[in-house]
Scaffold this active site. Structure first.
Site, PDB file in Angstrom:
ATOM      1  CE  LYS A  46      -3.537   2.822   0.702  1.00 20.41           C
ATOM      2  NZ  LYS A  46      -4.435   3.189  -0.408  1.00 20.41           N
ATOM      3  CB  CYS A 130      -3.157   9.674  -3.930  1.00 14.16           C
ATOM      4  SG  CYS A 130      -4.573   9.458  -2.810  1.00 14.16           S
TER       5      CYS A 130
HETATM    6  O1  RRO Z   1      -5.735   5.658  -0.528  1.00 16.74           O
HETATM    7  C1  RRO Z   1      -6.397   6.131  -1.466  1.00 16.74           C
HETATM    8  O2  RRO Z   1      -7.410   6.817  -1.295  1.00 16.74           O
HETATM    9  C2  RRO Z   1      -6.003   5.939  -2.878  1.00 16.74           C
HETATM   10  C3  RRO Z   1      -4.720   6.092  -3.350  1.00 16.74           C
HETATM   11 BR1  RRO Z   1      -3.268   6.400  -2.260  1.00 16.74          BR
HETATM   12  C4  RRO Z   1      -4.478   5.996  -4.745  1.00 16.74           C
HETATM   13  O3  RRO Z   1      -3.349   6.140  -5.253  1.00 16.74           O
HETATM   14  N1  RRO Z   1      -5.514   5.768  -5.552  1.00 16.74           N
HETATM   15  C5  RRO Z   1      -6.768   5.619  -5.088  1.00 16.74           C
HETATM   16  O4  RRO Z   1      -7.703   5.414  -5.883  1.00 16.74           O
HETATM   17  N2  RRO Z   1      -6.992   5.690  -3.735  1.00 16.74           N
END
Ligand code: RRO
Length: 311
Positions: A46, A130
């Site tokens: 993650k 993100c």
């Molecule tokens: O954690 C998120 O909300 C998230 C991330 Br880091 C990302 O790169 N892409 C996404 O759709 N959610």
């Protein structure tokens, strides 16, 4: 016919074409160990930040239609130090561990890239896309900031550094991004992230389906596959084999994976499939891909890569 789906990203060997995408089921050590035991060809962790984060308020993930998700997780993670430790512990599974990093400032990106260069991760994916942090734009859509990020965060040691990109919808953006990727010697790209800031409405409840950001979230799953394929094709053409490509977006079966192979992806990552089906998805996807390769008389990934014909 003997068929191999073995491949490599930036020279790092992967035993098959399919691994997980950073996102679902890859935050805790237990989840990562399950990926280690699965048929995923890598363990992608993650996206992590300097400090641990709880993420956005719930509900923050919704199943919207059969093969689609809308989420605004907000980067929940245990903080980068834990993932440095996990990269070492996960080595016992004998497959590459891929770190994913995101900073709130360029200095944070720099520090994270630095730290993982000294870790046991085989590859470092810089998340430049993100979509779910309130008040923070996706860095991949700001080419000035992107240049600053690349001049800081790449080339910090021997490990290949890659970029997780947002979807682009205009050829000029593919041109600009490709020039930057080549100029800064980026080793691989992962495209695409979810389509950010989309809205799903429940008309019966007259309500949004997730809580953060007035219901706006990242869309993933089968709807985004054509957008992901277009991005892979665009970068494959422009990067001329100098940069490896992970295709990501709406890969629900082996036929989808085969389409990414034709478009030029060196390997694929799956997020929504993993969330919906669990870790069994990797075996199913690899088997389906092999069936498609056999049908088309391809015995290796290298033989089939980019073999899309044009009308
Ligand atoms: O954690 C998120 O909300 C998230 C991330 Br880091 C990302 O790169 N892409 C996404 O759709 N959610």
């Amino acid at each position: 016919m003997s068929i191999s789906t073995a491949t490599n990203i930036a020279g790092v060997p992967l035993a098959s074409y399919v691994c997980n995408a950073s996102g679902p089921k890859c935050t805790s050590y237990e989840e990562l160990a399950e990926l280690g035991r699965s048929k995923s060809s890598a363990i992608v962790m993650k996206t992590c930040t300097i400090l641990p984060r709880k993420g956005n308020p719930e509900p923050r993930l919704a199943h919207v239609g059969k093969n689609r998700l809308l989420q605004s997780m907000g980067l929940p993670n245990l903080g980068y130090e834990k993932y440095i430790g996990f990269s070492k512990k996960l080595k016992k599974y004998g497959k590459p561990v891929i770190a994913s990093i995101a900073g709130f400032t360029l200095d944070e990106y720099d520090a994270l890239a630095h730290a993982f260069q000294k870790s046991d991760a085989a590859l470092i994916e810089i998340n430049a896309s993100c979509p779910n942090i309130k008040g923070k734009s996706q860095i991949g859509y700001d080419f000035g900031q992107m240049r600053d990020l690349l001049s800081l965060a790449c080339d910090r040691g021997g490990k290949p550094v890659g970029l997780k990109l947002p979807p682009y919808f205009d050829p000029v953006h593919w041109d600009i991004m490709s020039e930057l990727i080549l100029e800064y010697n980026i080793s691989f790209i992962s495209c695409i992230n979810s389509i950010g800031n989309t809205l799903v409405i429940d008309p019966w409840k007259r309500s949004t389906v997730i809580k953060p950001k007035k219901g706006l979230g990242g869309l993933s799953g089968e709807t985004i596959k054509p957008i992901a394929l277009a991005n892979v094709q665009a970068f494959y053409e422009r990067l001329m084999g100098q940069v490896s490509i992970f295709g990501v977006g709406g890969i629900m079966n082996g036929i989808d994976a085969f389409e990414f192979l034709l478009a030029g992806a060196d390997a694929v990552q799956v997020g929504t499939s993993l969330e919906l089906e669990g870790a069994g998805c990797f075996g199913h996807l690899d088997a389906g891909l092999r069936t498609m390769m056999e049908y088309h008389h391809f015995s290796s990934i290298a033989e089939a890569k980019g073999k899309l014909s044009y009308l």
